[in-house]
Design a protein around this motif. Structure first.
Motif, mmCIF file in Angstrom:
data_model
loop_
_atom_site.group_PDB
_atom_site.id
_atom_site.type_symbol
_atom_site.label_atom_id
_atom_site.label_comp_id
_atom_site.label_asym_id
_atom_site.label_seq_id
_atom_site.Cartn_x
_atom_site.Cartn_y
_atom_site.Cartn_z
ATOM 1 N N UNK A 70 -56.861 -20.042 16.050
ATOM 2 C CA UNK A 70 -56.580 -18.526 15.756
ATOM 3 C C UNK A 70 -57.698 -18.022 14.902
ATOM 4 N N UNK A 71 -57.972 -16.795 15.182
ATOM 5 C CA UNK A 71 -58.999 -16.261 14.271
ATOM 6 C C UNK A 71 -58.131 -15.887 12.922
ATOM 7 N N UNK A 72 -58.768 -16.122 11.819
ATOM 8 C CA UNK A 72 -58.243 -15.565 10.561
ATOM 9 C C UNK A 72 -59.156 -14.712 9.781
ATOM 10 N N UNK A 73 -58.621 -13.695 9.225
ATOM 11 C CA UNK A 73 -59.321 -12.507 8.568
ATOM 12 C C UNK A 73 -60.088 -13.034 7.542
ATOM 13 N N UNK A 74 -61.194 -12.720 7.403
ATOM 14 C CA UNK A 74 -61.911 -12.972 5.986
ATOM 15 C C UNK A 74 -61.314 -12.183 4.717
ATOM 16 N N UNK A 75 -61.261 -13.213 3.828
ATOM 17 C CA UNK A 75 -60.575 -12.895 2.448
ATOM 18 C C UNK A 75 -61.689 -11.831 1.759
ATOM 19 N N UNK A 76 -61.423 -10.912 1.097
ATOM 20 C CA UNK A 76 -62.292 -10.301 0.519
ATOM 21 C C UNK A 76 -62.775 -10.998 -0.720
ATOM 22 N N UNK A 77 -64.100 -10.909 -1.066
ATOM 23 C CA UNK A 77 -64.684 -11.529 -2.122
ATOM 24 C C UNK A 77 -66.067 -10.806 -2.490
ATOM 25 N N UNK B 72 -69.044 -18.453 8.209
ATOM 26 C CA UNK B 72 -68.481 -17.936 6.968
ATOM 27 C C UNK B 72 -67.183 -18.914 6.839
ATOM 28 N N UNK B 73 -67.258 -19.077 5.338
ATOM 29 C CA UNK B 73 -65.694 -19.802 5.080
ATOM 30 C C UNK B 73 -64.995 -18.830 4.716
ATOM 31 N N UNK B 74 -63.770 -18.714 5.413
ATOM 32 C CA UNK B 74 -62.825 -17.488 5.380
ATOM 33 C C UNK B 74 -61.910 -17.824 4.190
ATOM 34 N N UNK B 75 -61.906 -18.894 3.410
ATOM 35 C CA UNK B 75 -61.284 -19.068 2.235
ATOM 36 C C UNK B 75 -62.156 -19.396 1.120
ATOM 37 N N UNK B 76 -62.792 -18.407 0.757
ATOM 38 C CA UNK B 76 -63.738 -18.655 -0.384
ATOM 39 C C UNK B 76 -63.000 -18.977 -1.902
#
Ligand SMILES: [Cu+2]
Length: 472
Positions: A24-31, A305-309
């Protein structure tokens, strides 16, 4: 020092990863991007394979471990610990043809070379007692009698391995064989190795080292380049991703959640390809994917991208710029490589991995590593089922298990079948906090002392390693 606050921070990342369903696609966390390092200003370096001296019956390499001054961040110089002066070198080997490496240690610390994922006789496996002292040298022999897979070479000396790997001592070791070469997968310049890791730099380019500073390493390096760009043709590429970071997990996504094909993991090809939009890559692991850039067309730029930076950093890892057309005879077959049957397990073992807040140690079954103690004695050729229990639900710390010598199958996670991307042979399995996984392993051919351990490197250094003696 590992503080409780820090423990909880990594816990949040681990919980997020555990909660992300595969596929599943997981949304990018803002950073917040760090202004000092604009991404995608440096081209990716694709390492050329080291040239061996070809001798009767084997390939011979001399790898000198030494310090070197190199440019990692533009305009600065970084002193690294290297094999032959470079970051992320590549060795290409072929099944049935042994590789012999003379390791010459010109560092001021001991070094013990381990081929991660290698089916290696004990004397060449990098047991901490076999370390090469400064000024000394030693021969390591790798028989390469195992199926094709992406392996990597790194230090296994007990006191310094985390720092040695952090400062640059990690080489990719790509093993091919006839079975894999006859498949129509992308080959040659379209088969690219990407070593992913993180680092913390001072303003002048010096590497900052702190064993417990995992969440302060905000610069992502790919083959030693900070958040590089890579100019690709509009066709399929095979990408071999290797996580050489001490502790950082990557939950990777391409572009806005584009589909790609997962084809291989630690122990080589999966039984069949798995289309996916997200890929987990934990420390020590390898995952291989095929990306078809012809779907996107010339002119497209796709960010990996790493979706959990970690807190305070952006998730960008690298960017693929589609710059030209190209013909493409490659394809991904519907079946890849069957996984061998390991038989019925005759032995069951349980390993509880836990952090001891009183001493700061990381333990397996309540005990820290002791080189003078043998923890288990598996019999050669007898299949075993290992239950890996993460006892750190309270602290939220993920742990992994990496037995040396042979790859294993993941049987289940918390009693449920593993995701299709875990259906191949693995050699490192991560278990999120408070969960468990069961694996089946069978040690073959070689006897003697081998290690098994967590692959979060500060955990290993703080005790999370055991010793097994494989007997007939
Ligand atoms: Cu651990």
């Amino acid at each position: 020092m590992l503080t409780r606050r820090k423990v909880l921070r990594v816990g949040a990342t681990a919980a997020a990863l555990a909660a992300a369903p595969a596929g599943l696609v997981v949304g990018s966390r803002s950073g917040t991007a760090r202004a000092a390092e604009s991404p995608f200003t440096t081209p990716l370096k694709v390492p050329a394979p080291l040239r061996p001296v070809r001798l009767a019956g084997h390939d011979f390499y001399r790898l000198t471990t030494r310090e070197a001054d190199v440019t990692l961040l533009p305009g600065t110089t970084t002193r690294i610990r290297s094999f032959n002066g470079a970051m992320s070198p590549l060795i290409v080997a072929r099944r049935g043809r042994p590789v012999v490496i003379e390791q010459v240690n010109r560092l001021s610390v001991p070094f013990s070379m381990h081929l991660h994922g290698g089916h290696t006789p004990q004397r060449s496996d990098g047991h901490p007692m076999n370390q090469v002292k400064p000024g000394e040298s030693r021969l390591f022999r790798y028989p390469n009698e195992q199926r094709a897979a992406t392996l990597w070479l790194h230090d296994h000396s007990h006191e310094d391995h985390a720092e040695n790997i952090y400062r640059g001592l990690a080489a990719t070791y790509l093993l091919t064989d006839d079975f894999e070469e006859q498949l129509p997968l992308p080959k040659g310049r379209y088969d690219v190795t990407l070593q992913l890791r993180d680092a913390k730099f001072q303003g002048d380019g010096r590497l900052d080292w702190d064993l417990h500073g995992f969440d302060e390493r905000h610069t992502i390096l790919v083959n030693g380049r900070p958040r590089p760009y890579f100019e690709v043709a509009a066709r399929k590429y095979r990408l071999r991703l290797v996580n050489t970071a001490n502790e950082r997990p990557f939950l990777l996504q391409l572009g806005d959640g584009e589909e790609f094909t997962h084809i291989a993991t630690d122990g080589g090809l999966l039984p069949e390809p798995v289309p996916t939009r997200v890929l987990q890559l934990w420390p020590g692991e390898r995952q291989e994917i095929v990306v078809d850039f012809s779907r996107h067309g010339v002119g497209r730029k796709l960010v990996l991208s790493n979706t959990y930076p970690y807190e305070g950093e952006s998730g960008e890892v690298m960017r693929f710029d589609v710059v030209r057309e190209a013909s493409d005879p490659s394809r991904v077959p519907g079946k890849l490589r069957p996984v061998p049957d390991l038989g019925t397990s005759a032995v069951e073992r349980e390993f509880t991995m836990s952090f001891d807040a009183k001493t700061g140690q990381h333990l397996i079954n309540g005990r820290p590593f002791d080189m003078h103690r043998v923890d288990i004695r598996p019999r050669l050729g007898v299949a075993e089922t290992w239950k890996i229990v993460n006892g750190d639900g309270e602290y939220g710390i993920p742990h992994s298990m990496h037995p040396h010598l042979d790859a294993f199958k993941v049987l289940d996670r918390n009693g449920k079948p593993p995701a299709p991307g875990e259906a191949g042979l693995k050699d490192t399995v991560t278990v999120p906090a408070g969960e468990y996984a069961r694996i089946q392993v069978r040690f073959t051919e070689h006897t003697g002392l081998y290690m098994y351990h967590c692959h979060m490197l500060s955990h290993v250094q703080m005790g999370m390693m055991g010793q097994m003696e494989i007997t007939r």
